[in-house]
Every structure is written in structure tokens, then in C-alpha cells.
Design a protein around this motif. Structure first.
Motif, PDB file in Angstrom:
ATOM      1  N   THR A 202       0.832  -1.208   0.000  1.00  0.00           N
ATOM      2  CA  THR A 202       0.000   0.000   0.000  1.00  0.00           C
ATOM      3  C   THR A 202       0.865   1.256   0.000  1.00  0.00           C
ATOM      4  O   THR A 202       0.567   2.234  -0.698  1.00  0.00           O
ATOM      5  N   ARG A 205       2.109   1.742  -3.511  1.00  0.00           N
ATOM      6  CA  ARG A 205       1.055   2.271  -4.383  1.00  0.00           C
ATOM      7  C   ARG A 205       0.813   3.750  -4.118  1.00  0.00           C
ATOM      8  O   ARG A 205       0.544   4.522  -5.050  1.00  0.00           O
ATOM      9  N   GLN A 210      -1.936   6.004  -5.987  1.00  0.00           N
ATOM     10  CA  GLN A 210      -2.962   4.997  -6.153  1.00  0.00           C
ATOM     11  C   GLN A 210      -3.109   4.160  -4.891  1.00  0.00           C
ATOM     12  O   GLN A 210      -2.224   4.135  -4.043  1.00  0.00           O
ATOM     13  N   GLY A 211      -4.238   3.465  -4.800  1.00  0.00           N
ATOM     14  CA  GLY A 211      -4.449   2.488  -3.747  1.00  0.00           C
ATOM     15  C   GLY A 211      -4.314   1.086  -4.308  1.00  0.00           C
ATOM     16  O   GLY A 211      -3.830   0.890  -5.427  1.00  0.00           O
ATOM     17  N   GLU A 213      -6.747  -0.830  -5.189  1.00  0.00           N
ATOM     18  CA  GLU A 213      -7.785  -1.144  -6.178  1.00  0.00           C
ATOM     19  C   GLU A 213      -7.163  -1.267  -7.564  1.00  0.00           C
ATOM     20  O   GLU A 213      -6.424  -0.394  -8.012  1.00  0.00           O
ATOM     21  N   GLY A 214      -7.452  -2.365  -8.242  1.00  0.00           N
ATOM     22  CA  GLY A 214      -6.889  -2.605  -9.561  1.00  0.00           C
ATOM     23  C   GLY A 214      -5.532  -3.279  -9.539  1.00  0.00           C
ATOM     24  O   GLY A 214      -4.995  -3.627 -10.596  1.00  0.00           O
ATOM     25  N   ASP A 216      -3.409  -6.545  -8.534  1.00  0.00           N
ATOM     26  CA  ASP A 216      -3.736  -7.954  -8.324  1.00  0.00           C
ATOM     27  C   ASP A 216      -2.880  -8.546  -7.207  1.00  0.00           C
ATOM     28  O   ASP A 216      -1.668  -8.712  -7.349  1.00  0.00           O
ATOM     29  N   GLY A 315      -8.078  -9.110   1.232  1.00  0.00           N
ATOM     30  CA  GLY A 315      -7.802  -8.321   0.035  1.00  0.00           C
ATOM     31  C   GLY A 315      -7.294  -9.100  -1.152  1.00  0.00           C
ATOM     32  O   GLY A 315      -7.009  -8.510  -2.214  1.00  0.00           O
ATOM     33  N   THR A 317      -7.088 -10.936  -4.493  1.00  0.00           N
ATOM     34  CA  THR A 317      -7.934 -10.856  -5.686  1.00  0.00           C
ATOM     35  C   THR A 317      -7.799 -12.087  -6.581  1.00  0.00           C
ATOM     36  O   THR A 317      -8.736 -12.442  -7.283  1.00  0.00           O
TER      37      THR A 317
END
Length: 348
Positions: A202, A205, A210-211, A213-214, A216, A315, A317
Motif C-alpha cells: 500500500t 502504491r 494509487q491504492g 484497487e486494480g 492484483d 484483500g 484478488t
């Protein structure tokens, strides 16, 4: 949460079965099929074969070893695999370890973070099909003072952007992975200790605004199906002992360090001491049951479904499964149980 399958290494006597496993995963709707390399089978050849024998499932390198190839060669391989597979390739990279890097490839294992960052930069530049010019600490392209000239990739990948993953364990590598990659390849990931990996990812990112999200989050998790949970865990003991005790030297074993960060300092010492003394059975016996249970999917379908919910809540994915067992029936059963458990958990 999607499912993946990791075939591991080729050449262990299950090669024909590996294709059957990949084809069944394709039929069941698995998202991606990964193949590994160390100092035996190479992943690129295996993935070419798997791509030719499947229809929909993505194929991914978990991992291509950075010391094994120049970055331009890796870009060529990625572009070729993406083209041959019809846009189904995922590029996973890792620095390997000092014993393999220096003992097998003859490449010094120094400044792995800086080397990885530069490697990724060159790959992205090459796959963008711009003329390749780079000046860095590890690579200069073209070489100065000679006949070389800037060249651009002639292959047109199916996709403009091939997803790039990095296998990372240590905090600094994890943070850099969050900054420069599209996804993370994890190992021995326990939802109860998710912060050990997710916090630095994190932070990385965040450096790009960015976080997660998106991004993988894709750990490989062993799956052993059976109502006897202890027996299921015992099937994973040798695997865990190999990594925690024998992957790397006494002073530089990333998996041993991870076990320590998870709170298993004493066990990590004992496993490594016994493994390096070639007491492999003793090392396997020293692996705590809780360590295996928290980092693998063990038991019947209902218990596995509960653990899948924990991975999703943490979290994850793409949950990549590594089926236990050496027979095709055992591995296929694990594949099918994975899908059934995912549906039971309400995650499909």
C-alpha cells in the motif's frame, strides 16, 4: 476473488499430468495457470506448451528469474508468448536468491531492488515498441562507442499492456512492487498476518497516487483436501521445511525471515538448523501446525470455503492454488474442490 493454478516445476515426473491439470483448470474457469523455474525446467517453454493446449485460461510466469535473462530478452519472450497465446500472458518476475543467481547464472546478487527497478523500466520501454535507449547502473543500451544502435521490438503483442507481477517477500521489495508492478506474487501468505505484506504494498502504491484497487494480490496457497486436517497439514511439511530451512544460505533465507516476522522465530531456527544438517525429516517435523494451517487450504470443502473467505477479506484478488498430491486424481480433486468451495463461500 478469482482462482489460479500453479503447476510448479516441470520434470518432477508429472509432466503429462500437468497438461491435464491445466486443461481441467481451463474447463473449470480458472483465471490463470502459472509455471515456475529455478535451475531445471524453464518457464517460457512450459507456458508455450500449456497455451497451445488450452483455450481461455491465462498463462503466467511465476517466475521468470531476473538473473537468467537480459531485460530485452524478457520483453521479447513476453511479447511472443502474448502473441502465441492470443493475449493470455502474464509476466511474473523475481530476483531468485543468491545461491541460484551466483551459483547457476554467475550473476552477482547485489542491490536486487535497484536491479529489479531498472529491469522493469527496460522491459516496459521495450514492450512499448519505442526505440530502446537506456543508461543505468546495470545496463546501457546501446553500448557506447560501438556499432550498436537503438532498436525497437518487431513483435506486436496482442495487448498494449501485458500485466507485470513481481514476487516479493521483504518489506522494501514489497513496497517497490506496489510502486512499479501491476500485481504481487506471494507465498506463505496468511490472512491473519496480511499487514506484513499489504502495508508495504500500500505504501508503494501511495507513491504513485494509487491504492490497492486494480492491483492484483496473487498469493500461491497449497490446497490439501481431506477431512483429517492434521494429515492434510502433514502433507505440506516437507514443502514448508524446504523453503524455511533450505532455500538460501543460513544468513540469507527470505522465507525463514518471513516465518520470523510471523512470530515463529524459535521454529524457524530449529527448521533451518535441522535442514542444513540434512535432517530433513526433523526439519519437517519442526514446522508448526499453525504455520501450515494459516498459510494453506486444508480439510473438507466447508473448511476450505471458510478460509477462502478469510483470504478474500484480507484483500486477495487472485488465489492461486497449488494442489497437494502426486497423482492426477488428487490434483484434479483439489481443483474441483477449489471451485466448489469458492461458490460455497459466495465468492465466485
Amino acid at each position: 476473488m478469482r482462482l489460479g493454478i500453479n503447476l510448479g516445476y516441470w520434470g518432477l515426473g508429472m509432466d503429462a499430468d500437468n497438461i491435464a491439470v491445466a486443461q481441467e483448470a481451463d474447463r473449470l474457469g480458472y483465471s490463470v495457470c502459472w509455471a515456475a523455474e529455478a535451475y531445471g525446467s524453464d518457464a517460457a517453454t512450459v507456458l508455450s506448451f500449456v497455451a497451445a493446449k488450452t483455450e481461455r485460461i491465462d498463462v503466467g510466469s511465476a517466475i521468470f528469474q531476473i538473473p537468467a535473462r537480459t531485460p530485452a530478452m524478457t520483453a521479447m519472450t513476453a511479447a511472443t508468448l502474448d502473441t502465441l497465446s492470443g493475449g493470455r500472458f502474464r509476466l511474473g518476475l523475481g530476483v531468485s536468491g543468491p545461491q541460484v543467481s551466483e551459483g547457476w547464472y554467475g550473476v552477482k546478487f547485489d542491490k536486487p531492488l535497484a536491479r529489479t527497478r531498472e529491469y522493469v523500466e527496460i522491459i516496459r520501454k521495450a514492450m512499448s515498441r519505442e526505440r530502446l535507449v537506456h543508461e543505468g547502473a546495470n545496463w546501457t543500451l546501446p553500448l557506447p562507442g560501438g556499432p550498436g544502435k537503438p532498436i525497437k521490438l518487431t513483435v506486436h503483442p496482442v495487448r498494449e499492456h501485458i500485466p507485470l507481477y513481481i514476487a516479493a517477500i521483504g518489506p522494501k521489495n514489497l513496497e517497490q512492487t506496489g510502486e512499479i508492478a501491476d500485481g504481487w506474487l506471494g507465498i506463505f501468505f496468511a490472512p491473519e498476518h496480511a499487514a506484513l505484506s499489504l502495508d508495504p504494498l500500500t505504501a508503494g502504491r501511495a507513491k504513485t497516487g494509487q491504492g490497492l484497487e486494480g492491483f492484483d494480490l496473487c498469493p500461491t496457497v497449497a490446497i490439501s483436501v481431506g477431512e483429517d486436517v492434521k494429515a492434510a497439514a502433514d502433507s505440506q511439511r516437507s514443502y514448508a521445511a524446504l523453503y524455511i530451512g533450505g532455500m538460501g544460505s543460513k544468513d540469507k533465507n527470505f522465507y525463514n525471515q518471513l516465518a520470523r516476522r510471523m512470530g515463529y522465530e524459535q521454529a524457524a531456527d530449529e527448521i533451518q538448523e535441522k535442514y542444513l544438517a540434512r535432517d530433513y525429516a526433523g526439519a519437517a517435523a519442526a514446522v508448526p501446525h499453525d504455520l501450515i494451517d494459516s498459510t494453506a487450504l486444508l480439510g473438507g470443502k466447508e473448511r476450505i470455503a471458510d478460509r477462502m473467505q478469510a483470504y478474500a477479506a484480507a484483500g486477495v484478488t487472485t488465489l492461486t492454488l497449488a494442489p497437494a498430491g502426486f497423482t492426477l486424481d488428487e490434483r484434479i480433486t483439489a481443483l474441483r474442490t477449489g471451485v466448489e468451495a469458492l461458490e460455497l463461500a459466495g465468492l465466485a
